[in-house]
Design a protein around this motif. Structure first.
Motif, PDB file in Angstrom:
ATOM      1  N   SER A   1      94.693  58.870  52.060  1.00 19.59           N
ATOM      2  CA  SER A   1      93.788  57.944  52.746  1.00 19.59           C
ATOM      3  C   SER A   1      94.043  56.485  52.359  1.00 19.59           C
ATOM      4  CB  SER A   1      92.333  58.317  52.467  1.00 19.59           C
ATOM      5  OG  SER A   1      92.081  58.357  51.068  1.00 19.59           O
TER       6      SER A   1
ATOM      7  N   GLY B   1      83.657  58.175  46.940  1.00 16.85           N
ATOM      8  CA  GLY B   1      84.994  58.700  46.712  1.00 16.85           C
ATOM      9  C   GLY B   1      85.069  60.207  46.658  1.00 16.85           C
TER      10      GLY B   1
ATOM     11  N   LEU C   1      86.624  59.221  52.510  1.00 13.80           N
ATOM     12  CA  LEU C   1      87.772  58.319  52.501  1.00 13.80           C
ATOM     13  C   LEU C   1      88.707  58.534  53.691  1.00 13.80           C
ATOM     14  CD1 LEU C   1      86.675  57.626  49.700  1.00 13.80           C
ATOM     15  CD2 LEU C   1      89.033  57.621  48.850  1.00 13.80           C
TER      16      LEU C   1
ATOM     17  N   LEU D   1      87.865  51.396  47.779  1.00 13.84           N
ATOM     18  CA  LEU D   1      87.929  52.859  47.864  1.00 13.84           C
ATOM     19  C   LEU D   1      88.657  53.456  46.666  1.00 13.84           C
ATOM     20  CD1 LEU D   1      88.656  53.391  51.671  1.00 13.84           C
ATOM     21  CD2 LEU D   1      86.466  53.283  50.468  1.00 13.84           C
TER      22      LEU D   1
ATOM     23  N   ARG E   1      87.205  56.292  44.369  1.00 16.35           N
ATOM     24  CA  ARG E   1      87.980  57.540  44.251  1.00 16.35           C
ATOM     25  C   ARG E   1      88.241  57.919  42.809  1.00 16.35           C
ATOM     26  NH1 ARG E   1      90.223  61.949  44.009  1.00 16.35           N
ATOM     27  NH2 ARG E   1      92.259  62.497  44.872  1.00 16.35           N
TER      28      ARG E   1
END
Length: 344
Positions: A65, A175, A185, A247, A251
């Protein structure tokens, strides 16, 4: 009788055939990448069935992603016959800055995303201004920005790191959470991908990016505001890289100053392998996303097959060289074919 404003039917038909030929040639790369991706997934799955179980598919989507996002932003810049080598440093700086901002606070994921995108857009604004207005070569500007942003990141971190335990649960949920079994994501990446593809196809300013990459001189004579379009492309790439940094924080949770260090060439490889010509003017963000997904899948497949990670870089290099060589061959053959058509 044909007026001065009308094209003779034969000429119009010839130009239509030429456009279809060019479209077919360059969309063939996307089908090829898609086929290679399917074969890779099936071959790995036959060797190890856990590769496509629920957790395996989820890991593939999550790992791809962020790279897909960066490939989308990079492809818009490459289409204009430029390049942005600072995206990895933008990801690292925004991830650390956003983490430092929300650590020990109750700020939610919306704040993280907005701050990350804004900070990334600011970085893109600086690069875009130097390239479009200052006329400094893109390679020099973005390579310099890479080191500048790395230095700023190290100065801010001062040897420290962001720890997941200090982040708000809502940020970490971005995440790790999902909707209908699909992680957030990949959904965000898919939305940015689809929106960018629609813009490039449906809006005049988007199509002008292709014109600039195909022939800057012809674009100038056609009245296209080249500086404005190139500047906007860099701001967009920076904003997307900043979003990717936010992100990245969600994550992984734990972030150091050099997060995503070295990703610059991986992103460029994904874009070029996906069919966006390094010389600009051709390709699509869909192809760039497929290229990113292919490289990520190769990485995951090597882990599952217990192959030395060294081969990941070697395979990426081979794919990059093959893609550039293919672009050159296709360009020459397409030019020759169009010349033959025009002579007829």
């Amino acid at each position: 009788m044909t007026t001065a404003l009308e094209k003779p039917p034969a000429v119009a038909r010839e130009r239509s055939d030429a456009r279809r030929l060019v479209d077919a040639v360059f969309h063939a790369r996307e089908f090829t990448i898609g086929g290679a991706l399917v074969l890779l997934v099936l071959g790995t799955w036959l060797t190890n069935h856990s590769f496509l179980d629920d957790q395996g598919v989820k890991d593939l989507l999550l790992n791809a992603s962020i790279l897909v996002l960066l490939a989308v932003g990079q492809s818009v810049v490459v289409m204009t016959r430029n390049i942005d080598l600072s995206v990895g440093s933008v990801v690292g700086l925004t991830a650390y800055t956003c983490g430092d901002l929300v650590s020990g606070s109750q700020h939610g994921p919306v704040v993280v995303v907005l701050v990350g995108a804004a900070l990334g857009a600011l970085c893109g604004l600086v690069s875009g201004a130097l390239v479009s207005v200052g006329k400094v070569p893109a390679l020099v500007v973005t390579l310099g920005m890479l080191y500048v942003l790395q230095g700023v990141g190290y100065a801010l971190a001062n040897g420290g790191q962001i720890n997941a335990v200090n982040l708000p649960d809502s940020v970490l949920a971005l995440g790790s959470g999902s909707v209908l079994g699909i992680p957030y994501l990949p959904l965000i990446s898919a939305f940015v991908l689809a929106a960018t593809a629609y813009y490039l196809r449906s809006y005049r300013s988007g199509r002008e990016l292709y014109a600039i990459g195909s022939s800057p001189e012809a674009a100038r004579l056609a009245g296209i505001p080249i500086r404005r379009r190139v500047f906007a492309a860099y701001v967009f790439s920076g904003a997307v890289a900043g979003l990717a940094g936010a992100l990245w924080l969600a994550r992984f949770g734990t972030v150091v100053a050099n997060a995503a260090g070295g990703w610059e060439l991986t992103v460029v490889s994904a874009v070029v392998v996906g069919g966006v010509a390094i010389t600009g003017g051709t390709g699509s963000v869909w192809g760039a996303a497929l290229g990113a997904l292919l490289l990520t899948t190769i990485s995951g497949a090597l882990v599952v097959l217990r192959v030395d990670p060294f081969w990941e870089q070697a395979i990426t290099g081979v794919l990059l060289i093959a893609a550039i060589t293919t672009d050159r061959i296709v360009q020459v053959r397409t030019t020759n074919a169009l010349r033959k058509r025009s002579r007829r």
